[in-house]
Design a protein around this motif. Structure first.
Motif, PDB file in Angstrom:
ATOM      1  N   GLU A 176       0.824  -1.201   0.000  1.00 12.28           N
ATOM      2  CA  GLU A 176       0.000   0.000   0.000  1.00 12.28           C
ATOM      3  C   GLU A 176       0.861   1.255   0.000  1.00 12.28           C
ATOM      4  OE1 GLU A 176      -2.194  -0.752   3.592  1.00 12.28           O
ATOM      5  OE2 GLU A 176      -0.962   0.632   4.742  1.00 12.28           O
ATOM      6  N   LYS A 177       0.333   2.300  -0.636  1.00 15.56           N
ATOM      7  CA  LYS A 177       1.111   3.521  -0.849  1.00 15.56           C
ATOM      8  C   LYS A 177       0.727   4.647   0.112  1.00 15.56           C
ATOM      9  CE  LYS A 177       1.599   2.364  -5.739  1.00 15.56           C
ATOM     10  NZ  LYS A 177       1.339   2.752  -7.142  1.00 15.56           N
ATOM     11  N   LYS A 178      -0.019   4.338   1.151  1.00 13.95           N
ATOM     12  CA  LYS A 178      -0.506   5.382   2.057  1.00 13.95           C
ATOM     13  C   LYS A 178       0.299   5.433   3.348  1.00 13.95           C
ATOM     14  CE  LYS A 178      -5.140   5.031   0.109  1.00 13.95           C
ATOM     15  NZ  LYS A 178      -5.021   6.229  -0.702  1.00 13.95           N
ATOM     16  N   SER A 179       1.484   4.880   3.332  1.00 18.30           N
ATOM     17  CA  SER A 179       2.349   4.894   4.505  1.00 18.30           C
ATOM     18  C   SER A 179       3.397   5.994   4.363  1.00 18.30           C
ATOM     19  CB  SER A 179       3.032   3.533   4.670  1.00 18.30           C
ATOM     20  OG  SER A 179       2.088   2.499   4.850  1.00 18.30           O
ATOM     21  N   LEU A 180       4.011   6.363   5.494  1.00 15.98           N
ATOM     22  CA  LEU A 180       5.057   7.390   5.462  1.00 15.98           C
ATOM     23  C   LEU A 180       6.220   6.957   4.582  1.00 15.98           C
ATOM     24  CD1 LEU A 180       6.333  10.020   6.507  1.00 15.98           C
ATOM     25  CD2 LEU A 180       7.164   8.723   8.487  1.00 15.98           C
ATOM     26  N   PHE A 181       6.622   5.686   4.700  1.00 15.99           N
ATOM     27  CA  PHE A 181       7.691   5.135   3.879  1.00 15.99           C
ATOM     28  C   PHE A 181       7.066   4.441   2.675  1.00 15.99           C
ATOM     29  CE2 PHE A 181       9.437   5.746   8.007  1.00 15.99           C
ATOM     30  CZ  PHE A 181      10.783   6.007   7.844  1.00 15.99           C
ATOM     31  N   SER A 182       7.621   4.668   1.499  1.00 25.22           N
ATOM     32  CA  SER A 182       7.047   4.114   0.278  1.00 25.22           C
ATOM     33  C   SER A 182       7.155   2.594   0.265  1.00 25.22           C
ATOM     34  CB  SER A 182       7.780   4.679  -0.943  1.00 25.22           C
ATOM     35  OG  SER A 182       9.091   4.129  -1.030  1.00 25.22           O
ATOM     36  N   PRO A 183       6.339   1.915  -0.557  1.00 22.11           N
ATOM     37  CA  PRO A 183       6.431   0.448  -0.649  1.00 22.11           C
ATOM     38  C   PRO A 183       7.826  -0.037  -1.026  1.00 22.11           C
ATOM     39  CG  PRO A 183       4.443   1.232  -1.732  1.00 22.11           C
ATOM     40  CD  PRO A 183       5.236   2.450  -1.378  1.00 22.11           C
ATOM     41  N   ASP A 184       8.482   0.652  -1.963  1.00 17.34           N
ATOM     42  CA  ASP A 184       9.823   0.236  -2.392  1.00 17.34           C
ATOM     43  C   ASP A 184      10.834   0.352  -1.259  1.00 17.34           C
ATOM     44  OD1 ASP A 184       8.867  -0.294  -4.908  1.00 17.34           O
ATOM     45  OD2 ASP A 184       9.550   1.604  -5.774  1.00 17.34           O
ATOM     46  N   VAL A 185      10.744   1.432  -0.490  1.00 18.08           N
ATOM     47  CA  VAL A 185      11.684   1.622   0.622  1.00 18.08           C
ATOM     48  C   VAL A 185      11.434   0.589   1.707  1.00 18.08           C
ATOM     49  CG1 VAL A 185      12.326   3.175   2.516  1.00 18.08           C
ATOM     50  CG2 VAL A 185      12.093   4.066   0.193  1.00 18.08           C
ATOM     51  N   ARG A 186      10.174   0.366   2.069  1.00 10.29           N
ATOM     52  CA  ARG A 186       9.868  -0.614   3.113  1.00 10.29           C
ATOM     53  C   ARG A 186      10.321  -2.014   2.714  1.00 10.29           C
ATOM     54  NH1 ARG A 186       4.763  -1.174   3.354  1.00 10.29           N
ATOM     55  NH2 ARG A 186       4.033   0.432   1.918  1.00 10.29           N
ATOM     56  N   LEU A 187      10.091  -2.382   1.448  1.00  8.53           N
ATOM     57  CA  LEU A 187      10.523  -3.693   0.973  1.00  8.53           C
ATOM     58  C   LEU A 187      12.044  -3.808   1.009  1.00  8.53           C
ATOM     59  CD1 LEU A 187       9.506  -6.386  -0.305  1.00  8.53           C
ATOM     60  CD2 LEU A 187       9.896  -5.315  -2.543  1.00  8.53           C
ATOM     61  N   LYS A 188      12.735  -2.759   0.589  1.00 11.29           N
ATOM     62  CA  LYS A 188      14.200  -2.759   0.589  1.00 11.29           C
ATOM     63  C   LYS A 188      14.746  -2.905   2.006  1.00 11.29           C
ATOM     64  CE  LYS A 188      18.126   0.132  -0.903  1.00 11.29           C
ATOM     65  NZ  LYS A 188      18.733   0.428   0.410  1.00 11.29           N
ATOM     66  N   LEU A 189      14.163  -2.189   2.964  1.00 11.41           N
ATOM     67  CA  LEU A 189      14.638  -2.256   4.345  1.00 11.41           C
ATOM     68  C   LEU A 189      14.496  -3.665   4.917  1.00 11.41           C
ATOM     69  CD1 LEU A 189      13.231   1.075   5.859  1.00 11.41           C
ATOM     70  CD2 LEU A 189      15.574   0.586   5.129  1.00 11.41           C
ATOM     71  N   VAL A 190      13.366  -4.305   4.628  1.00 10.06           N
ATOM     72  CA  VAL A 190      13.152  -5.653   5.157  1.00 10.06           C
ATOM     73  C   VAL A 190      14.088  -6.646   4.481  1.00 10.06           C
ATOM     74  CG1 VAL A 190      11.482  -7.505   5.501  1.00 10.06           C
ATOM     75  CG2 VAL A 190      10.751  -5.132   5.716  1.00 10.06           C
ATOM     76  N   LYS A 191      14.241  -6.550   3.168  1.00  9.07           N
ATOM     77  CA  LYS A 191      15.129  -7.476   2.459  1.00  9.07           C
ATOM     78  C   LYS A 191      16.564  -7.352   2.962  1.00  9.07           C
ATOM     79  CE  LYS A 191      12.801  -8.432  -1.917  1.00  9.07           C
ATOM     80  NZ  LYS A 191      12.896  -8.375  -3.402  1.00  9.07           N
TER      81      LYS A 191
END
Length: 331
Positions: A176-191
């Motif tokens: 979802e795109k309604k978070s403070l951190f974008s989907p791409d950034v959140r996915l990158k951080l977890v990976k």
């Protein structure tokens, strides 16, 4: 008859749209970021909205049924979605509306007594799941679904603890795109934050898992039941379609001491997942300073600009990302 669009609509036209939707038994969804309306003699006779790849608030005046107005609205929404690069469209609606949308290429993904989720491709979910990395052999497999807005040491603890209990662990990060951190950034951080855990497979959810915060409720009359309706739809989609495809038989969640919505969702998971042969395990939250580590706590500290108080709550990659974000705010 003429068409008007807005990104989103505002002012007098928005007020008229809300009144028209009420007459059609729908509420306006404030999450809509593009709306098309058909007008005749300055009166709205049909409308539809788009929120990312999700169609919302499709309505045609009872006086103009059978005039292919729905087709005109859907054509405009599809054109907008294509211009944005969306490769699929989803639609949440009442179960009785399946016949209304089937002629336009929408196929049911999952249904409950209160809600129907449709997609404009017959095999979209199957193709999405087939493209996910997974173990080569059939092993005990677990799953975590998280937002990670942002990725904290609490998330890391949940993932690491869960990974020790199964041979393979799928971690889905909400797209979802309604978070403070974008989907791409959140996915990158977890990976990157879990790259050392060799039995962990990190994926985006695509549009197939929504959070309670973004579940559309514009067509649901009993607002007190929205959370229960969301839970049932989400659990059924996971249990009937997603878990079998990935051979998931365990699901892990963190305990929830603060948010009643998340706590209710966890209780529903515990009650319903065994129907699908899936065991739910709750992992106690990791604490720091006598308080559970949470993404909301990190975001609050970001608002304060208290970067040093964030450091013990997040992995180094998250800390550096936040530090850069705060520096850019002050440039």
């Amino acid at each position: 008859m003429h068409l008007e669009t807005g990104r989103p609509l505002r002012g007098h036209t928005l007020a008229e749209l809300k009144a028209f939707l009420r007459l059609c038994g729908l509420d306006y969804d404030a999450g809509a970021d593009f709306t098309a309306v058909l007008l005749e003699d300055d009166e709205i006779i049909a409308t539809g909205s788009l929120d990312g790849c999700t169609l919302k608030c499709i309505a045609v005046s009872p006086m103009h049924q059978g005039e292919d107005l729905c087709a005109r609205i859907l054509t405009e929404l599809r054109r907008e979605a294509l211009d944005r690069g969306e490769d699929r469209l989803l639609l949440f609606t009442k179960p009785g509306n399946e016949a209304m949308f089937a002629p336009f290429g929408f196929h049911p993904l999952v249904r409950t007594a209160d809600c129907l989720l449709m997609e404009d491709r017959r095999d979209g979910l199957e193709r999405f799941l087939a493209g996910l990395e997974r173990p080569e052999v059939d092993v005990e497999t677990g799953c975590i679904v998280c937002n990670c807005n942002p990725f904290t040491l609490g998330h890391r603890y949940l993932i690491e603890t869960s990974a020790k209990q199964v041979s393979a662990l799928h971690v889905f990060v909400l797209s979802e795109k309604k978070s403070l951190f974008s989907p791409d950034v959140r996915l990158k951080l977890v990976k990157e934050g879990c790259s050392d855990l060799k039995n962990v497979f990190v994926h985006e959810t695509g549009p197939y898992m929504v959070s309670s915060a973004t579940f559309p409720s514009y067509f649901i009359k009993d607002k007190a039941r929205v959370d229960a309706i969301y839970c049932e739809l989400d659990i059924r989609l996971f249990g009937e379609r997603i878990a079998p495809a990935l051979r998931i038989n365990r699901r892990f969640v963190g305990t929830e001491p603060n948010c009643p919505v998340t706590r209710f969702y966890n209780e529903q998971l515990k009650a319903r997942l065994p129907e699908y042969g899936i065991e739910l395990t709750e992992i106690p939250r990791r604490e720091c300073g006598g308080e559970a580590i949470s993404a909301s706590r990190v975001r609050a500290l970001m608002e304060e600009g208290n970067i040093e108080a964030i450091r013990p709550l997040v992995p180094e990659i998250t800390y550096e990302t936040i530090r850069r974000m705060l520096e850019q705010r002050h440039d």
